[in-house]
Design a protein around this motif. Structure first.
Motif, PDB file in Angstrom:
ATOM      1  N   GLY A 134      76.212  22.243-110.915  1.00 60.24           N
ATOM      2  CA  GLY A 134      75.860  23.504-110.262  1.00 60.24           C
ATOM      3  C   GLY A 134      74.499  23.405-109.597  1.00 60.24           C
ATOM      4  O   GLY A 134      73.541  22.943-110.222  1.00 60.24           O
ATOM      5  N   LYS A 135      74.405  23.817-108.326  1.00 62.37           N
ATOM      6  CA  LYS A 135      73.117  23.858-107.630  1.00 62.37           C
ATOM      7  C   LYS A 135      72.738  25.281-107.221  1.00 62.37           C
ATOM      8  O   LYS A 135      71.595  25.547-106.867  1.00 62.37           O
ATOM      9  CB  LYS A 135      73.132  22.960-106.383  1.00 62.37           C
ATOM     10  N   SER A 136      73.694  26.187-107.252  1.00 67.57           N
ATOM     11  CA  SER A 136      73.442  27.566-106.835  1.00 67.57           C
ATOM     12  C   SER A 136      72.457  28.240-107.792  1.00 67.57           C
ATOM     13  O   SER A 136      72.352  27.868-108.966  1.00 67.57           O
ATOM     14  CB  SER A 136      74.754  28.353-106.810  1.00 67.57           C
ATOM     15  N   THR A 137      71.751  29.247-107.284  1.00 64.37           N
ATOM     16  CA  THR A 137      70.834  30.024-108.115  1.00 64.37           C
ATOM     17  C   THR A 137      71.642  31.112-108.816  1.00 64.37           C
ATOM     18  O   THR A 137      72.192  32.001-108.172  1.00 64.37           O
ATOM     19  CB  THR A 137      69.728  30.658-107.245  1.00 64.37           C
ATOM     20  N   VAL A 138      71.737  31.015-110.144  1.00 67.74           N
ATOM     21  CA  VAL A 138      72.631  31.892-110.910  1.00 67.74           C
ATOM     22  C   VAL A 138      71.878  32.567-112.054  1.00 67.74           C
ATOM     23  O   VAL A 138      70.828  32.090-112.483  1.00 67.74           O
ATOM     24  CB  VAL A 138      73.826  31.081-111.487  1.00 67.74           C
ATOM     25  N   PRO A 139      72.425  33.678-112.583  1.00 70.16           N
ATOM     26  CA  PRO A 139      71.810  34.309-113.752  1.00 70.16           C
ATOM     27  C   PRO A 139      71.872  33.377-114.954  1.00 70.16           C
ATOM     28  O   PRO A 139      72.883  32.689-115.159  1.00 70.16           O
ATOM     29  CB  PRO A 139      72.678  35.551-113.987  1.00 70.16           C
TER      30      PRO A 139
END
Length: 447
Positions: free
Chosen positions: A126-131
């Motif tokens: 995962g590279k996305s900015t997530v909670p």
């Protein structure tokens, strides 16, 4: 055998990451669900402006003459699963409509579509900015729904790209952070990033929650620094101080540093505003909302700057209505070296003045098409000289190099009044005043 890499989601982050992985020597397959985007990328064209990215793509996209052929694109999830050993998830995580929270639907959907095809050992990254907490949930989902079971592992590797410097930040990052649960996952990611690590990029190994928090913590710190100097600008306005000199003086303190201390109309874009809001929302869900209440004030200071620029413009024009006044706006993007107008302070100011009756003409070196789509009722010009023709006031709202290099004397020939308001404190006041302009910066009423 050499690792093969896939990149799922070929927007700003994914297209840059895919091209950079090919540059590092890997065979790369990019996937997107938008046919038009895939067609563009296959031609070696990018759907956004990012310095150096199109050249890097053309160097590697298969089918382009003289390319390495290491980078291809597809819409086929089965092909991606079959091809890749390491799958980078680069899907979008926008702010939910009407809420502060992050919209995870794109990330969740990508995992749903990939998981059934993972029949052999693979690492999904995962590279996305997530909670924080998302990686735990997604790892469990993979283990349950991938035919490979526990051999379909998850890692989290946040991105720290700066628009305008994304290629450099991917090839020569100032740090690489990986959240992993196994030695195998760490080993694979060390192999992926062997070149930048060999060149000196620090490699920080953490657990899932810490890796997820690093990006939001970094963005929150930067937003805090920007809003701090903007709060000081408000005090300087009231006290007849000069925020530029104040920033210079405190920036010499190595504990503070000079970066992100330029007062102006505040930050925007697709990351900082939505990331700090999502961070606040998630902290509330975790019962730690008091820890981040200061971010609400950071957000408030930032948004207040836009209104203050509108009021400064009104005062400069005599304090009355904008009706019948011609206002030239230099800048539409949220920052220079980008065509991104998402949550752009410059366009927000232009839009507010337009709604209050001003005749607004905007010019930006790269953001015109996107600005026109977002604010079709504003006026647009093809050059700065054309934008300022007949203007009662000129607003400098995005600090493009082109604007710093303008000839104030030449620009002054077309205006109705030589009056410039510097919403980024990036122009040389002395230079403009010598050419007969009245110059006014934010947070420096007497400078």
């Amino acid at each position: 055998m050499a690792l093969k890499i896939t990149v799922i989601g070929t927007g700003y982050l994914g297209a840059t990451h895919a091209a950079a992985m090919a540059e590092l020597g890997f065979e790369v397959l990019g996937l997107d669900v938008v046919p038009e985007k895939i067609a563009m990328l296959q031609r070696g064209e990018v759907p956004m402006y990012e310095p150096g990215l199109e050249e890097l793509l053309r160097k590697h996209v298969a089918g382009i003459e003289g390319s390495s052929g290491r980078l291809r694109f597809t819409m086929d999830w089965a092909e991606v699963a079959e091809f890749g050993d390491v799958h980078f998830m680069c899907t979008n995580t926008p702010q939910k409509h009407g809420e502060y929270a992050c919209d995870m639907s794109y990330v969740d959907r990508a995992f749903e579509l990939l998981a059934p095809h993972l029949t052999r050992p693979a690492l999904v990254v995962g590279k996305s900015t997530v909670p924080v907490g998302s990686a735990d949930r997604l790892a469990a989902y993979l283990a349950e729904h991938a035919p490979a079971g526990a051999d379909a592992e998850l890692a989290w590797n946040p991105e720290f790209l700066r628009e305008g410097l994304a290629v450099e930040d991917t090839l020569r990052p100032d740090r690489i952070v990986v959240g992993v649960r196994s030695e195998r996952a760490e080993k694979l990611l060390r192999e992926v990033y062997a070149v930048p690590v060999g060149a000196g990029s620090p490699f920080v190994v953490t657990d899932f929650p810490t890796a997820e928090l690093v990006k939001t913590a970094a963005n929150s710190f930067l937003a805090t620094k920007i809003s701090f100097i903007n709060a000081m600008a408000e005090v300087c306005e009231a006290a007849d101080g000069d925020v530029v000199k104040l920033a210079e003086a405190i920036g010499h303190d190595e504990r503070i540093g000079s970066k992100f201390l330029r007062a102006g109309i505040g930050f925007g874009g697709g990351c900082l505003p939505k990331d700090i809001r999502a961070f606040m929302a998630r902290a509330g869900e975790l019962g730690a909302d008091q820890a981040l209440t200061f971010l609400r004030e950071i957000d408030s200071i930032n948004m207040r700057r836009r209104g203050q620029m509108v009021e400064m413009t009104r005062e400069a024009l005599g304090g009355g209505s904008f009706l019948g006044k011609r206002v030239a706006v230099l800048g539409a993007t949220f920052k220079p070296d980008s065509d991104d107008v998402r949550d752009s302070p410059a366009l927000n100011v232009a839009g507010q003045i337009h709604l209050q009756g001003g005749q607004v003409t905007v010019y930006d070196p790269k953001g015109m098409d996107n600005a026109l789509r977002l604010f079709p009722t504003l006026g647009y010009a093809d050059t700065a000289v054309e934008a300022v023709r007949g203007a009662d006031v000129v607003l400098h709202l995005t600090e493009w190099r082109e604007f710093r290099e303008l000839d104030p004397a030449e620009l002054g020939e077309g205006v109705r009044a030589r009056l410039i308001l510097d919403g980024r404190n990036a122009l040389d006041p002395e230079l403009w005043r010598k050419a007969g302009w009245t110059y006014r910066g934010m947070g420096r009423p007497t400078a």
